[in-house]
Motif scaffolding. Structure first.
Motif, PDB file in Angstrom:
ATOM      1  N   VAL A 129       0.836  -1.202   0.000  1.00 49.61           N
ATOM      2  CA  VAL A 129       0.000   0.000   0.000  1.00 49.61           C
ATOM      3  C   VAL A 129       0.867   1.246   0.000  1.00 49.61           C
ATOM      4  O   VAL A 129       0.635   2.196  -0.756  1.00 49.61           O
ATOM      5  CB  VAL A 129      -0.954  -0.011   1.216  1.00 49.61           C
ATOM      6  N   GLY A 130       1.893   1.251   0.834  1.00 46.21           N
ATOM      7  CA  GLY A 130       2.789   2.400   0.888  1.00 46.21           C
ATOM      8  C   GLY A 130       3.505   2.646  -0.426  1.00 46.21           C
ATOM      9  O   GLY A 130       3.673   3.800  -0.848  1.00 46.21           O
ATOM     10  N   ALA A 131       3.916   1.563  -1.095  1.00 46.05           N
ATOM     11  CA  ALA A 131       4.633   1.705  -2.366  1.00 46.05           C
ATOM     12  C   ALA A 131       3.736   2.273  -3.452  1.00 46.05           C
ATOM     13  O   ALA A 131       4.143   3.143  -4.236  1.00 46.05           O
ATOM     14  CB  ALA A 131       5.200   0.354  -2.791  1.00 46.05           C
ATOM     15  N   VAL A 132       2.487   1.804  -3.527  1.00 43.15           N
ATOM     16  CA  VAL A 132       1.552   2.299  -4.538  1.00 43.15           C
ATOM     17  C   VAL A 132       1.190   3.747  -4.251  1.00 43.15           C
ATOM     18  O   VAL A 132       1.114   4.580  -5.169  1.00 43.15           O
ATOM     19  CB  VAL A 132       0.305   1.396  -4.606  1.00 43.15           C
ATOM     20  N   ARG A 133       0.960   4.073  -3.006  1.00 47.35           N
ATOM     21  CA  ARG A 133       0.656   5.465  -2.639  1.00 47.35           C
ATOM     22  C   ARG A 133       1.786   6.403  -3.060  1.00 47.35           C
ATOM     23  O   ARG A 133       1.538   7.464  -3.648  1.00 47.35           O
ATOM     24  CB  ARG A 133       0.424   5.558  -1.129  1.00 47.35           C
ATOM     25  N   GLN A 134       3.010   6.022  -2.769  1.00 51.95           N
ATOM     26  CA  GLN A 134       4.143   6.876  -3.110  1.00 51.95           C
ATOM     27  C   GLN A 134       4.311   6.990  -4.613  1.00 51.95           C
ATOM     28  O   GLN A 134       4.609   8.072  -5.142  1.00 51.95           O
ATOM     29  CB  GLN A 134       5.428   6.326  -2.482  1.00 51.95           C
ATOM     30  N   ALA A 135       4.106   5.890  -5.331  1.00 49.29           N
ATOM     31  CA  ALA A 135       4.245   5.904  -6.791  1.00 49.29           C
ATOM     32  C   ALA A 135       3.220   6.840  -7.432  1.00 49.29           C
ATOM     33  O   ALA A 135       3.538   7.578  -8.379  1.00 49.29           O
ATOM     34  CB  ALA A 135       4.102   4.494  -7.348  1.00 49.29           C
ATOM     35  N   ILE A 136       1.992   6.834  -6.918  1.00 51.88           N
ATOM     36  CA  ILE A 136       0.965   7.735  -7.447  1.00 51.88           C
ATOM     37  C   ILE A 136       1.329   9.180  -7.127  1.00 51.88           C
ATOM     38  O   ILE A 136       1.203  10.075  -7.980  1.00 51.88           O
ATOM     39  CB  ILE A 136      -0.416   7.358  -6.879  1.00 51.88           C
ATOM     40  N   ALA A 137       1.802   9.427  -5.905  1.00 50.52           N
ATOM     41  CA  ALA A 137       2.218  10.782  -5.536  1.00 50.52           C
ATOM     42  C   ALA A 137       3.378  11.265  -6.390  1.00 50.52           C
ATOM     43  O   ALA A 137       3.486  12.469  -6.695  1.00 50.52           O
ATOM     44  CB  ALA A 137       2.606  10.815  -4.053  1.00 50.52           C
ATOM     45  N   ASP A 138       4.237  10.348  -6.811  1.00 50.78           N
ATOM     46  CA  ASP A 138       5.396  10.689  -7.642  1.00 50.78           C
ATOM     47  C   ASP A 138       5.030  10.858  -9.120  1.00 50.78           C
ATOM     48  O   ASP A 138       5.896  11.163  -9.939  1.00 50.78           O
ATOM     49  CB  ASP A 138       6.478   9.616  -7.512  1.00 50.78           C
ATOM     50  N   GLY A 139       3.762  10.604  -9.479  1.00 50.08           N
ATOM     51  CA  GLY A 139       3.307  10.806 -10.853  1.00 50.08           C
ATOM     52  C   GLY A 139       3.458   9.618 -11.764  1.00 50.08           C
ATOM     53  O   GLY A 139       3.368   9.762 -12.994  1.00 50.08           O
ATOM     54  N   LEU A 140       3.669   8.421 -11.222  1.00 49.64           N
ATOM     55  CA  LEU A 140       3.918   7.257 -12.072  1.00 49.64           C
ATOM     56  C   LEU A 140       2.745   6.930 -12.984  1.00 49.64           C
ATOM     57  O   LEU A 140       2.950   6.462 -14.111  1.00 49.64           O
ATOM     58  CB  LEU A 140       4.247   6.037 -11.193  1.00 49.64           C
ATOM     59  N   ILE A 141       1.515   7.178 -12.539  1.00 46.03           N
ATOM     60  CA  ILE A 141       0.358   6.880 -13.403  1.00 46.03           C
ATOM     61  C   ILE A 141      -0.188   8.147 -14.073  1.00 46.03           C
ATOM     62  O   ILE A 141      -1.237   8.104 -14.709  1.00 46.03           O
ATOM     63  CB  ILE A 141      -0.763   6.161 -12.628  1.00 46.03           C
ATOM     64  N   GLY A 142       0.527   9.250 -13.950  1.00 44.98           N
ATOM     65  CA  GLY A 142       0.058  10.499 -14.534  1.00 44.98           C
ATOM     66  C   GLY A 142      -1.075  11.104 -13.723  1.00 44.98           C
ATOM     67  O   GLY A 142      -1.113  10.984 -12.495  1.00 44.98           O
ATOM     68  N   LYS A 143      -2.005  11.742 -14.412  1.00 39.40           N
ATOM     69  CA  LYS A 143      -3.153  12.353 -13.720  1.00 39.40           C
ATOM     70  C   LYS A 143      -4.143  11.258 -13.347  1.00 39.40           C
ATOM     71  O   LYS A 143      -4.641  10.525 -14.211  1.00 39.40           O
ATOM     72  CB  LYS A 143      -3.833  13.378 -14.624  1.00 39.40           C
ATOM     73  N   PRO A 144      -4.456  11.107 -12.053  1.00 37.14           N
ATOM     74  CA  PRO A 144      -5.398  10.061 -11.635  1.00 37.14           C
ATOM     75  C   PRO A 144      -6.745  10.192 -12.342  1.00 37.14           C
ATOM     76  O   PRO A 144      -7.294  11.289 -12.460  1.00 37.14           O
ATOM     77  CB  PRO A 144      -5.539  10.291 -10.126  1.00 37.14           C
ATOM     78  N   ALA A 145      -7.270   9.061 -12.823  1.00 34.45           N
ATOM     79  CA  ALA A 145      -8.542   9.062 -13.544  1.00 34.45           C
ATOM     80  C   ALA A 145      -9.615   8.258 -12.821  1.00 34.45           C
ATOM     81  O   ALA A 145     -10.714   8.752 -12.588  1.00 34.45           O
ATOM     82  CB  ALA A 145      -8.345   8.503 -14.958  1.00 34.45           C
ATOM     83  N   ILE A 146      -9.286   6.996 -12.471  1.00 33.37           N
ATOM     84  CA  ILE A 146     -10.319   6.159 -11.865  1.00 33.37           C
ATOM     85  C   ILE A 146      -9.701   5.085 -10.992  1.00 33.37           C
ATOM     86  O   ILE A 146      -8.631   4.552 -11.291  1.00 33.37           O
ATOM     87  CB  ILE A 146     -11.224   5.523 -12.939  1.00 33.37           C
ATOM     88  N   ALA A 147     -10.370   4.794  -9.891  1.00 27.37           N
ATOM     89  CA  ALA A 147      -9.993   3.704  -8.996  1.00 27.37           C
ATOM     90  C   ALA A 147     -11.102   2.664  -9.000  1.00 27.37           C
ATOM     91  O   ALA A 147     -12.287   3.010  -8.931  1.00 27.37           O
ATOM     92  CB  ALA A 147      -9.769   4.226  -7.576  1.00 27.37           C
ATOM     93  N   THR A 148     -10.716   1.395  -9.110  1.00 29.34           N
ATOM     94  CA  THR A 148     -11.675   0.298  -9.118  1.00 29.34           C
ATOM     95  C   THR A 148     -11.329  -0.658  -7.985  1.00 29.34           C
ATOM     96  O   THR A 148     -10.228  -1.217  -7.953  1.00 29.34           O
ATOM     97  CB  THR A 148     -11.642  -0.462 -10.454  1.00 29.34           C
TER      98      THR A 148
END
Length: 355
Positions: A129-148
């Motif tokens: 969870v911590g790794a995914v949170r940090q990766a999203i904060a670092d812009g790895l997936i770009g602009k957040p669009a949708i969570a499923t």
């Protein structure tokens, strides 16, 4: 190394988990437990821990740095207030309280006395969870669009032998399980602005729901969905896919669990999954899109039990060495959003959350 002197109130399933893990934690020492049942006293004796019938007797007689509260929801706040009055840090199992008003009373009291409160949303301590949170904060997936998010698993009939699990005031997967999904999605993807929801009890026919669907709008403009059911024969749930349920129930390495994703966080430049921390993105020379090939890799994480990490963190919080990963106010926001799902499913309206 300084060791926090810890007490535990309530020795049910999760209380026993706390006891076992804390006894293996270098910076903690379990001094005593409080539980009026003979079974709890026998269990405490088997682990060489002093037992009290009443939590007030325990916190008055023992010098404690922190107390874990693992009791029914309506007991969380009065027990926490007793500890806070004695300057004892508390780990309050989720939900922080049975109502928003009660949670606010707890938070106000803790802040007035400057006593730390850690809420037991253990997934926040999971390295994935911590790794995914940090990766999203670092812009790895770009602009957040949708969570499923998918939480669909089958609870056995014997689970409902406890009547409160069939009661609308305390049972059902919205109050028992969805709160974990709400907390995780807030922590990883951002604060929730508003939500809509539907619920159903047509499979089991209990007064309380067995299935729900939630539609979320986040403050960052992204959307999200949560599919929830405790009557679906399915491997698609965090509990089963992550192995955390097996850690708690002592079934690790005894049952075959499917390696599936239960959470997908997608944005303009890629997507990430949990609990298997896969990363998908377009890396070729061509135009990104459905005519191109997606690349797949995995985030590097260190594997460690979230319960062990939580125990170590709470000991440090109790010694005033660390700030809570999820404070009382943070746990209050998760409770507000979870109760809003109940409101939305009953009213059919969109519920906007407090700023």
């Amino acid at each position: 190394m300084a060791r926090a002197r810890i007490g535990i109130i309530g020795l049910g399933t999760i209380g026993k988990t706390h006891l076992a893990v804390l006894q293996e934690t270098d910076n903690a020492e379990v001094v005593a437990i409080s539980d009026p049942t003979p079974a709890a006293r026998d269990h405490a004796a088997s682990r060489n821990v002093k037992a009290y019938d009443d939590h007030r007797a325990m916190i008055e007689a023992e010098r404690l740095d922190g107390v874990v509260i693992a009791t029914p929801n309506d007991q969380h706040v009065p027990m926490a207030l007793d500890c806070i009055a004695r300057d004892i840090a508390v780990l309050v199992e989720k939900p922080i309280a049975e109502s928003v008003e009660a949670a606010r009373r707890l938070c106000d009291a803790a802040e007035a006395k400057n006593v730390p409160v850690l809420v037991g949303h253990h997934r926040r301590h999971n390295p994935a969870v911590g790794a995914v949170r940090q990766a999203i904060a670092d812009g790895l997936i770009g602009k957040p669009a949708i969570a499923t998010v998918i939480y669909t698993q089958l609870k056995p009939e014997s689970y409902f032998n406890l009547g409160w699990r069939r009661d609308t005031a305390s049972g059902g997967p919205i109050l028992i399980n969805l709160i974990h999904e709400i907390d995780l999605i807030r922590y990883v993807f951002g604060e929730i602005d508003s939500l809509q929801a539907l619920s159903s009890s047509t499979v089991r026919g209990f007064p309380v729901e067995d299935t729900a669907a939630v539609l979320l709008r986040f403050r960052n403009g992204a959307l999200g969905t949560i599919s929830l059911s405790d009557t679906a024969a399915s491997p698609f749930s965090w509990d089963l896919a992550s192995g955390e349920f097996d850690q708690m129930s002592d079934t690790a390495d005894k049952l075959k669990r499917q390696k599936v994703s239960s959470h997908v966080f997608a944005g303009s430049e890629g997507s990430l999954t949990l609990p298997d921390v896969r990363h998908f993105s377009y890396r070729g020379a061509g135009e990104p899109g459905w005519l191109s090939e997606l690349s797949e890799d995995k985030l590097a994480i260190s594997v460690e039990s979230s319960y062990r990490r939580q125990a170590r963190h709470f000991a440090a919080v109790s010694l005033r060495q660390e700030e809570p990963v999820i404070s009382g106010r943070d746990g209050l926001r998760t409770l507000e959003a979870t109760l809003a799902v109940k409101t939305a499913s009953e009213s059919g309206s969109t519920v906007r959350l407090p700023a």
